[in-house]
Design a protein around this motif. Structure first.
Motif, PDB file in Angstrom:
ATOM      1  N   THR A 156       0.723  -1.074  -0.170  1.00 17.96           N
ATOM      2  CA  THR A 156       0.121   0.024   0.030  1.00 17.96           C
ATOM      3  C   THR A 156       0.995   1.145  -0.232  1.00 17.96           C
ATOM      4  N   SER A 157       0.452   2.238  -0.898  1.00 23.66           N
ATOM      5  CA  SER A 157       1.176   3.301  -1.162  1.00 23.66           C
ATOM      6  C   SER A 157       0.300   4.729  -0.912  1.00 23.66           C
ATOM      7  N   GLU A 158       0.703   5.420   0.220  1.00 28.72           N
ATOM      8  CA  GLU A 158      -0.269   6.718   0.239  1.00 28.72           C
ATOM      9  C   GLU A 158       0.716   7.978   0.006  1.00 28.72           C
ATOM     10  N   PHE A 159       0.073   8.801  -0.657  1.00 27.34           N
ATOM     11  CA  PHE A 159       0.798  10.108  -0.951  1.00 27.34           C
ATOM     12  C   PHE A 159       0.949  10.907   0.341  1.00 27.34           C
ATOM     13  N   LEU A 160       2.106  11.225   0.649  1.00 21.35           N
ATOM     14  CA  LEU A 160       2.496  12.227   1.612  1.00 21.35           C
ATOM     15  C   LEU A 160       2.407  13.665   1.688  1.00 21.35           C
ATOM     16  N   ALA A 161       3.419  13.940   0.628  1.00 23.24           N
ATOM     17  CA  ALA A 161       3.928  15.396   0.506  1.00 23.24           C
ATOM     18  C   ALA A 161       4.506  15.381  -0.684  1.00 23.24           C
ATOM     19  N   GLU A 162       4.298  16.951  -1.541  1.00 28.52           N
ATOM     20  CA  GLU A 162       4.888  17.110  -2.562  1.00 28.52           C
ATOM     21  C   GLU A 162       6.348  17.590  -2.245  1.00 28.52           C
ATOM     22  N   GLU A 163       7.345  17.721  -3.161  1.00 32.08           N
ATOM     23  CA  GLU A 163       8.551  18.401  -2.904  1.00 32.08           C
ATOM     24  C   GLU A 163       8.628  19.634  -3.800  1.00 32.08           C
ATOM     25  N   GLU A 164       9.121  20.726  -3.223  1.00 32.01           N
ATOM     26  CA  GLU A 164       9.591  21.966  -3.883  1.00 32.01           C
ATOM     27  C   GLU A 164      10.793  22.203  -3.886  1.00 32.01           C
ATOM     28  N   VAL A 165      11.549  22.831  -4.576  1.00 33.68           N
ATOM     29  CA  VAL A 165      13.036  23.109  -4.428  1.00 33.68           C
ATOM     30  C   VAL A 165      13.024  24.814  -4.648  1.00 33.68           C
ATOM     31  N   SER A 166      13.518  25.573  -3.579  1.00 34.59           N
ATOM     32  CA  SER A 166      13.944  26.885  -3.812  1.00 34.59           C
ATOM     33  C   SER A 166      15.261  27.311  -2.938  1.00 34.59           C
ATOM     34  N   PRO A 167      15.849  28.404  -3.340  1.00 34.73           N
ATOM     35  CA  PRO A 167      16.862  28.821  -2.530  1.00 34.73           C
ATOM     36  C   PRO A 167      16.672  29.088  -1.017  1.00 34.73           C
ATOM     37  N   VAL A 168      17.538  28.582  -0.247  1.00 30.73           N
ATOM     38  CA  VAL A 168      17.418  28.865   1.312  1.00 30.73           C
ATOM     39  C   VAL A 168      18.907  29.202   1.569  1.00 30.73           C
ATOM     40  N   CYS A 169      18.689  30.157   2.806  1.00 24.03           N
ATOM     41  CA  CYS A 169      20.046  30.647   3.445  1.00 24.03           C
ATOM     42  C   CYS A 169      19.895  30.833   4.827  1.00 24.03           C
ATOM     43  N   SER A 170      20.894  31.065   5.302  1.00 25.70           N
ATOM     44  CA  SER A 170      20.947  31.781   6.622  1.00 25.70           C
ATOM     45  C   SER A 170      20.558  33.107   6.803  1.00 25.70           C
ATOM     46  N   PRO A 171      19.566  33.770   7.664  1.00 22.35           N
ATOM     47  CA  PRO A 171      19.408  34.975   7.703  1.00 22.35           C
ATOM     48  C   PRO A 171      20.470  35.792   7.662  1.00 22.35           C
ATOM     49  N   GLU A 172      21.692  35.532   8.128  1.00 21.79           N
ATOM     50  CA  GLU A 172      22.737  36.219   8.048  1.00 21.79           C
ATOM     51  C   GLU A 172      23.207  36.759   6.489  1.00 21.79           C
ATOM     52  N   LEU A 173      22.680  35.934   5.679  1.00 17.81           N
ATOM     53  CA  LEU A 173      23.161  36.598   4.076  1.00 17.81           C
ATOM     54  C   LEU A 173      22.252  37.451   3.894  1.00 17.81           C
ATOM     55  N   LEU A 174      21.227  37.854   4.554  1.00 12.39           N
ATOM     56  CA  LEU A 174      20.132  38.846   4.069  1.00 12.39           C
ATOM     57  C   LEU A 174      20.722  40.367   4.414  1.00 12.39           C
ATOM     58  N   GLN A 175      22.070  40.212   5.000  1.00 12.14           N
ATOM     59  CA  GLN A 175      22.600  41.703   5.500  1.00 12.14           C
ATOM     60  C   GLN A 175      24.210  41.417   5.086  1.00 12.14           C
ATOM     61  N   SER A 263       9.243  19.192  -8.046  1.00 13.27           N
ATOM     62  CA  SER A 263       9.706  18.049  -8.252  1.00 13.27           C
ATOM     63  C   SER A 263       8.653  17.002  -8.898  1.00 13.27           C
ATOM     64  N   THR A 264       8.963  16.147  -9.645  1.00 12.57           N
ATOM     65  CA  THR A 264       7.966  15.089 -10.207  1.00 12.57           C
ATOM     66  C   THR A 264       7.911  14.067  -9.472  1.00 12.57           C
ATOM     67  N   SER A 265       8.659  13.885  -8.682  1.00 10.34           N
ATOM     68  CA  SER A 265       8.696  12.656  -7.496  1.00 10.34           C
ATOM     69  C   SER A 265       8.114  13.521  -6.405  1.00 10.34           C
ATOM     70  N   LYS A 266       7.515  12.494  -5.351  1.00  9.54           N
ATOM     71  CA  LYS A 266       6.927  12.872  -4.178  1.00  9.54           C
ATOM     72  C   LYS A 266       7.034  11.906  -2.978  1.00  9.54           C
ATOM     73  N   TYR A 267       6.814  12.411  -1.740  1.00 10.36           N
ATOM     74  CA  TYR A 267       7.019  11.626  -0.774  1.00 10.36           C
ATOM     75  C   TYR A 267       5.741  10.482  -0.550  1.00 10.36           C
ATOM     76  N   TYR A 268       6.234   9.297   0.038  1.00 11.85           N
ATOM     77  CA  TYR A 268       4.759   8.193   0.112  1.00 11.85           C
ATOM     78  C   TYR A 268       5.065   7.524   1.454  1.00 11.85           C
ATOM     79  N   VAL A 269       3.895   7.271   2.187  1.00 10.47           N
ATOM     80  CA  VAL A 269       4.141   6.398   2.962  1.00 10.47           C
ATOM     81  C   VAL A 269       3.868   4.978   2.519  1.00 10.47           C
ATOM     82  N   VAL A 270       4.575   4.005   2.800  1.00  9.05           N
ATOM     83  CA  VAL A 270       4.455   2.722   2.104  1.00  9.05           C
ATOM     84  C   VAL A 270       4.484   1.631   3.309  1.00  9.05           C
ATOM     85  N   PHE A 289       1.231  11.746   8.857  1.00  7.56           N
ATOM     86  CA  PHE A 289       0.382  12.736   8.166  1.00  7.56           C
ATOM     87  C   PHE A 289      -0.054  14.195   9.006  1.00  7.56           C
ATOM     88  N   SER A 290      -0.275  13.716  10.412  1.00 10.17           N
ATOM     89  CA  SER A 290      -0.440  14.950  11.148  1.00 10.17           C
ATOM     90  C   SER A 290       0.658  15.952  11.201  1.00 10.17           C
TER      91      SER A 290
END
Length: 303
Positions: A156-175, A263-270, A289-290
């Motif tokens: 049994t495979s249940e969809f858990l979450a999608e995956e997006e990719v975006s730039p992240v950084c330490s707040p220090e780099l905003l200064q 991403s076209t791939s996703k997380y599943y609970v199996v 899921f919660s």
């Protein structure tokens, strides 16, 4: 009334031959001879009084009746296999064996696991983070979190979450001398790479930036180490949403820009069919899921 059944010991040979459309490949899979597969199928045909295969000189193909029968037999064998997994699972009600990737375990699951243990102190979670997909029977796994297409045979495979990719950084780099305000500001900062298929070349192209080297910077095989480097201000990472959600919620990371690639791939609970009859599996599945719902709300509120 007694069930009308075919020769049960012959069914695996029929199933394998139907899947491969080859008696030879079926024999290889089952570690028997070509003749043994042929005799097993003939035995079934004699018992049923129908032809299941059209046999050629170097090939076989299913008859219409054979194709319909193969679909039902294959599904029945899958159910038997799933029932066997559940029946042979470790008997300890207090130990839950979980399989997932190193990155998901380190950056999503482990930071939240104390909440599961607090709510279910009678269940001890054992994590397996091998890069190889776990075999539920051989490895004694109760439940898994997998990243992919979700088409996992025999479970049994249940969809858990999608995956997006975006730039992240330490707040220090905003200064500082070169604060991150626009995507073009990335030219002043080190890029952090991991082994995820969506890379900086893709993101920079989507952002319309062709004057920044997408291969420069520091590279990690482990997503866990890549995130840790970003948290410590070593550069800017293309963060995977599930793996950076806790750091975003805690303010250790920020998203300097809005552009995200999905991403076209996703997380599943199996888990094996019928495994939810075990309380330890059911409560952990529900908790996953919660937690994912709460984590998405928290990460979505922070930039």
């Amino acid at each position: 009334m007694p069930r009308r059944l075919p020769p049960l010991t012959a069914l695996p040979a029929f199933d394998a031959a139907a899947r491969h459309l080859s008696f030879t490949k079926a024999a290889d899979e089952l570690h028997v001879t070509h003749g043994a597969v042929s005799r097993a199928i003939s035995n079934i045909e004699d018992r049923l009084g129908i032809r299941l295969f059209e046999r050629g000189t170097r090939s076989v193909r299913l008859t219409p009746a054979g194709a319909a029968y193969a679909a039902e037999i294959g599904a029945a064998l899958d159910r038997i296999g799933a029932a066997t997994i559940v029946a042979t699972a470790p008997r300890s009600a207090g130990v839950l064996n979980v399989s997932t990737s190193d990155g998901f375990a380190g950056r999503w699951l482990v930071p939240r696991l104390y909440r599961f243990h607090r709510a279910h102190c009678d269940i001890d979670v054992r994590l397996s983070t091998s890069g190889v997909l776990a075999d539920f029977v051989r490895d004694g796994i109760d439940i898994a979190i997998r990243y992919g297409g979700g088409d996992y045979k025999g479970v049994t495979s249940e969809f858990l979450a999608e995956e997006e990719v975006s730039p992240v950084c330490s707040p220090e780099l905003l200064q500082g001398e070169h604060p991150l305000r626009l995507p073009s500001d990335l030219r002043h900062h080190r890029l952090i790479h991991d082994s995820f298929p969506i890379d900086w070349a893709m993101w920079l192209q989507r952002a319309g930036l062709d004057d920044i080297n997408p291969d420069g910077g520091v590279r990690f095989d482990s997503a866990t180490y890549a995130v840790e480097a970003a948290v410590h201000g070593e550069g800017v990472l293309l963060g995977r949403s599930a793996l950076v959600s806790a750091d975003l919620a805690a303010g250790r990371l920020v998203r300097p820009f809005d552009l995200a690639l999905k991403s076209t791939s996703k997380y599943y609970v199996v888990y094996p069919d019928g495994a939810l009859r075990q309380r330890k599996v059911k409560v952990f599945r529900d908790w996953l899921f919660s937690e994912m719902t709460v984590g998405q709300k928290d990460a979505g509120s922070i930039r």
